[in-house]
Enzyme design. Structure first.
Site, mmCIF file in Angstrom:
data_model
loop_
_atom_site.group_PDB
_atom_site.id
_atom_site.type_symbol
_atom_site.label_atom_id
_atom_site.label_comp_id
_atom_site.label_asym_id
_atom_site.label_seq_id
_atom_site.Cartn_x
_atom_site.Cartn_y
_atom_site.Cartn_z
ATOM 1 N N ALA A 189 16.617 16.317 1.655
ATOM 2 C CA ALA A 189 17.429 17.184 0.789
ATOM 3 C C ALA A 189 16.552 18.150 0.005
ATOM 4 O O ALA A 189 17.055 19.081 -0.613
ATOM 5 C CB ALA A 189 18.255 16.333 -0.170
ATOM 6 N N LYS A 190 15.249 17.895 -0.047
ATOM 7 C CA LYS A 190 14.280 18.754 -0.735
ATOM 8 C C LYS A 190 14.759 19.103 -2.152
ATOM 9 O O LYS A 190 14.892 20.253 -2.530
ATOM 10 C CB LYS A 190 13.984 19.999 0.098
ATOM 11 C CG LYS A 190 13.355 19.630 1.453
ATOM 12 C CD LYS A 190 12.903 20.804 2.263
ATOM 13 C CE LYS A 190 12.132 20.408 3.511
ATOM 14 N NZ LYS A 190 12.908 19.741 4.574
#
Ligand SMILES: O=C(O)c1cc(=O)[nH]c(=O)n1[C@@H]1O[C@H](COP(=O)(O)O)[C@@H](O)[C@H]1O
Length: 308
Positions: free
Chosen positions: A127-128
Site C-alpha cells: 500500500a506504500k
C-alpha cells in the site's frame, strides 16, 4: 462469499493456518542465520525466496478475460492461489487493485489474506503508506497483524515524511510480530532523483538504510526494506541492514538480470524476498501454466540463493 465462479471456493482451502500469527520479533534461528523474524526466515529457507504478486489490475483482468469487477478479481485471485498454493513463502498483494472496488474489494482483500494464511504463507500488503503520528497508528489498525482489519504480515511504507514519521507504525509492527517494508530504493526510473540525491556523505537511500538498521538495533526488528536498485547499489544497501528482511523487486523484468538479483539475495540468506508478478501472471489464467512458471522461477533462484 456469494456466487462462486470457477476457483472462488479455493480462496480458503481449510489447511491449517499459520500466517503471521506465530511471528516473534527479534532473535536468530538455531543454525546461526540472523533472522529478522523467525517465521520469515523459516519460510524463505524451507519453501523458497520467491514471492508472488497478486494484482487484479484492469490490465491483468483484461488479459485473463475476466471482468474488471470484484467477481473477476475474485476469480483471478482464486486461480493464483490455486496455482501457487504452498509453493511460495510470501504473497505481495497490491492493495489499490482491490480497494478500487470499494467495500466489496476490501472484503475480497481480507479473504485473500486469509487464503494466503491458510496456505501457511505470509501476506505483504503493498500500500506504500506515508503519514505521521496517530494517522500511522490508524494504518496499523487497517493493515498490520491478526487484530487488524486486513490481517497483513507486512505493509510497505514510504519514508518521504522522514524516517521518524514511521515510528508509530514500526512500533505497532514490532508489537504484533509483523514488518514494515520501508522503501529504501525503488526501481522506477523517477526514483533516482530523490533516493539517489546526496545528503551529507550519503545518498538518501543509504541514509534510509542506515535508519532501518538503527531502528532495528534500538527497538527490535520490525523494519524491513524494499531495495530495487541495480546490483552494486543494492549490495551496498543490503550490507547496511544486516538484520532486515529485504524485498528485491525485478525478477522477470526487461533489463534486469536474474543473476544480479540472486547475487544480492545471496548476501542476505534467509531474509531475502524475491517478488515476481508479471513474470508469472503472463502465463495465466491456465492453472497448470502458472504453476509451471512458479516452479521454474523457484528452480532458477533456488539453486543460487543459499539457505542460512
Ligand atoms: O514495492 C514494490 O513491490 C515495488 C518496488 C519497486 O521498487 N518497484 C516496483 O515496481 N514495485 C512493485 O512491483 C510491481 C511490479 O512487479 P513485477 O511485475 O514483478 O515487476 C509494481 O506494481 C510495484 O508496485
Amino acid at each position: 462469499m456469494s456466487a462462486a465462479p470457477r476457483g472462488a471456493e479455493i480462496l480458503t482451502d481449510g489447511a491449517s493456518p499459520t500466517g503471521g500469527r506465530d511471528t516473534v520479533p527479534g532473535g536468530s534461528v538455531s543454525n546461526g542465520c540472523m533472522a529478522a523474524v523467525p517465521i520469515w526466515t523459516n519460510l524463505l529457507t524451507t519453501r523458497s525466496a520467491l514471492c508472488l504478486g497478486i494484482a487484479p489490475s484492469p490490465k491483468w483482468l483484461e488479459a485473463w478475460r475476466m471482468g474488471d469487477d470484484v467477481d473477476g478479481a475474485r476469480r483471478m485471485c482464486s486461480v493464483v492461489l490455486e496455482a501457487a498454493g504452498e509453493r511460495v513463502s510470501v504473497y505481495r498483494i497490491q492493495v489499490p487493485f482491490f480497494t478500487r472496488f470499494g467495500t466489496p474489494g476490501t472484503n475480497l482483500l481480507r479473504e485473500v489474506v486469509d487464503g494466503v494464511h491458510e496456505r501457511g504463507s505470509l501476506a505483504v500488503l503493498d500500500a506504500k503508506v506515508c503519514d505521521a503520528d496517530d494517522t500511522m497508528d490508524s494504518y496499523a489498525d487497517l493493515y498490520l497483524g491478526p487484530g487488524s482489519v486486513l490481517g497483513g504480515d507486512a505493509v510497505t511504507a514510504n519514508p518521504f515524511m522522514g524516517f521518524a514519521a514511521l515510528d508509530p507504525l514500526l512500533r505497532r509492527a514490532r508489537d504484533s510480530g509483523t514488518l514494515v517494508m520501508v522503501l529504501v530504493r525503488t526501481s522506477n526510473h523517477a526514483a533516482g532523483g530523490v533516493q539517489g540525491a546526496v545528503t551529507g556523505s550519503r545518498t538518501v537511500a543509504q541514509r534510509t538504510a542506515d535508519e532501518v538498521r538503527a531502528w532495528n538495533d534500538e527497538h527490535g526488528v520490525a523494519a524491513a526494506a524494499v531495495v530495487g536498485a541495480a546490483r552494486e547499489e543494492a549490495l551496498d544497501l543490503v550490507a547496511r541492514m544486516p538484520s532486515a528482511v529485504v524485498e528485491l523487486p525485478g525478477l522477470g523484468r526487461a533489463g534486469r538480470e536474474t543473476r544480479d538479483l540472486v547475487a544480492v539475495a545471496a548476501e542476505a540468506p534467509g531474509r531475502a524476498v524475491l517478488p515476481v508478478t508479471t513474470g508469472v501472471l503472463r502465463h495465466g489464467p491456465d492453472v497448470a501454466a502458472l504453476s509451471a512458471s512458479i516452479m521454474a522461477w523457484r528452480e532458477e533462484i533456488g539453486a543460487e540463493v543459499p539457505a542460512c
